[in-house]
Design a protein around this motif. Structure first.
Motif, PDB file in Angstrom:
ATOM      1  N   GLU A  86       3.400  -5.701  -3.760  1.00  0.00           N
ATOM      2  CA  GLU A  86       2.598  -5.741  -2.541  1.00  0.00           C
ATOM      3  C   GLU A  86       3.162  -6.704  -1.496  1.00  0.00           C
ATOM      4  N   GLN A 130      -8.286  -3.678   4.387  1.00  0.00           N
ATOM      5  CA  GLN A 130      -8.328  -2.247   4.097  1.00  0.00           C
ATOM      6  C   GLN A 130      -7.972  -1.916   2.649  1.00  0.00           C
ATOM      7  N   TRP A 131      -7.592  -2.933   1.877  1.00  0.00           N
ATOM      8  CA  TRP A 131      -7.135  -2.678   0.511  1.00  0.00           C
ATOM      9  C   TRP A 131      -7.740  -3.739  -0.395  1.00  0.00           C
ATOM     10  N   SER A 159      -8.355  -9.138  -1.713  1.00  0.00           N
ATOM     11  CA  SER A 159      -7.893  -8.296  -0.601  1.00  0.00           C
ATOM     12  C   SER A 159      -6.372  -8.245  -0.677  1.00  0.00           C
ATOM     13  N   ARG A 160      -5.866  -7.178  -1.269  1.00  0.00           N
ATOM     14  CA  ARG A 160      -4.436  -7.132  -1.568  1.00  0.00           C
ATOM     15  C   ARG A 160      -3.574  -7.017  -0.323  1.00  0.00           C
ATOM     16  N   ASP A 161      -4.078  -6.372   0.722  1.00  0.00           N
ATOM     17  CA  ASP A 161      -3.246  -6.247   1.927  1.00  0.00           C
ATOM     18  C   ASP A 161      -3.081  -7.593   2.628  1.00  0.00           C
ATOM     19  N   ASP A 253      -1.824   1.592  -6.340  1.00  0.00           N
ATOM     20  CA  ASP A 253      -1.793   1.194  -4.936  1.00  0.00           C
ATOM     21  C   ASP A 253      -2.637   2.095  -4.046  1.00  0.00           C
ATOM     22  N   SER A 254      -2.887   3.316  -4.487  1.00  0.00           N
ATOM     23  CA  SER A 254      -3.675   4.253  -3.681  1.00  0.00           C
ATOM     24  C   SER A 254      -5.173   3.968  -3.754  1.00  0.00           C
ATOM     25  N   THR A 256      -8.661   1.765  -3.407  1.00  0.00           N
ATOM     26  CA  THR A 256      -9.353   0.639  -2.797  1.00  0.00           C
ATOM     27  C   THR A 256     -10.850   0.809  -3.015  1.00  0.00           C
TER      28      THR A 256
END
Length: 278
Positions: A86, A130-131, A159-161, A253-254, A256
């Motif tokens: 990421e 968003q992720w 929040s990975r993003d 990864d897809s 959320t």
């Protein structure tokens, strides 16, 4: 043995029997060395009450009062891989590979008690992210003298993003209102928790399970005592502390989280932590 913080008081469960403690101060109650032996001695003078079982379900409070919640990062191989992936575009991927192998673990402050919810409470996703994913983790309860006295279940919402954009944004990705959940109880065993203990997660969206996974805590690279040793090197915890030990279950990864999702995290011997996403 399990200990529940409830609106009825502090309830001790042992060998299928339930006891109402005469003590009312959660901090003083749990923050004791050799806690299992002390609780065993206490219940010898108490009368079992089967009606207390219902209070461990409908009257539950989070098993926390004045304790800080800290967290460990990159303690499982899967977490190392996910963090590297990421953050590679930001040039931070190597940081995670290095900390996974380094003598010093990654430790960070996760939540104050008022930002922590229990089972049945609502965890949140950031409005500027968003992720977002849950991170199911075994949590250590450590008394002020630095000994591991119990265990509970934790959800280290992330929040990975935001973290992936820059590793220095980790506090914003990890620390916000409703970003930590713990519960449903403290598990107080006579011996350290079985290394073959399994952690399981299922995320429900409407009537469908949209993600599930499991892992044994023996897949952790670091020992629990090692994490505690580093945490207590230069920090004091007058009421004890809760330490999340990292996750080895990472959604693709897809994936959320969405508002309304129900997250169920189960750990052998302890129970299930269930939260709805707000």
């Amino acid at each position: 043995m399990k200990v529940y913080n409830t609106t009825r008081g502090i309830i001790i469960e042992h060998l299928g029997a339930y006891f109402l403690s005469g003590k009312t101060d959660w901090d003083a109650f749990v923050n004791r060395s050799n806690l299992f032996a002390q609780l065993l001695e206490e219940i010898r003078s108490l009368e079992a009450n089967a009606f207390l079982a219902s209070a461990t379900e409908s009257n539950l409070l989070p098993p926390i009062s004045k304790q800080e919640v800290w967290a460990s990062g990159v303690t499982y191989q899967r977490s190392r891989e996910a963090r590297m992936e990421e953050s590679k575009d930001a040039g931070g991927g190597d940081f995670y590979a290095r900390v996974y192998e380094a003598p010093r673990p990654e430790l960070f402050f996760k939540a104050a008690p008022h930002r922590t919810v229990g089972t049945g409470g609502k965890v949140r996703i950031r409005k500027d992210s968003q992720w977002n994913v849950p991170e199911p983790e075994l949590v250590l309860f450590i008394c002020s003298s630095g000994t591991i006295e119990g265990y509970t279940i934790g959800n280290d919402m992330s929040s990975r993003d935001i973290e992936g954009e820059n590793p220095l944004y980790l506090p914003q990705a990890k620390c916000y209102d409703g970003a930590a959940a713990i519960g449903p109880c403290l598990y107080i065993p006579e011996q350290p928790i079985d290394p073959n203990t399994m952690i399981r997660i299922a995320i429900h969206r409407t009537s469908e399970v949209v993600f599930s996974g499991e892992i044994s805590i023996n897949r952790m690279k670091r020992k629990h005592t090692e994490l505690v040793e580093y945490l207590f090197q230069e920090l004091s915890f007058p009421h004890g502390a809760l330490l999340m030990t990292g996750t080895g279950i990472v959604p693709p990864d897809s994936f959320t989280l969405r508002a309304g999702d129900i997250i169920k995290i189960t750990i052998d011997h302890i129970g299930t932590l269930e939260n709805t996403v707000a």
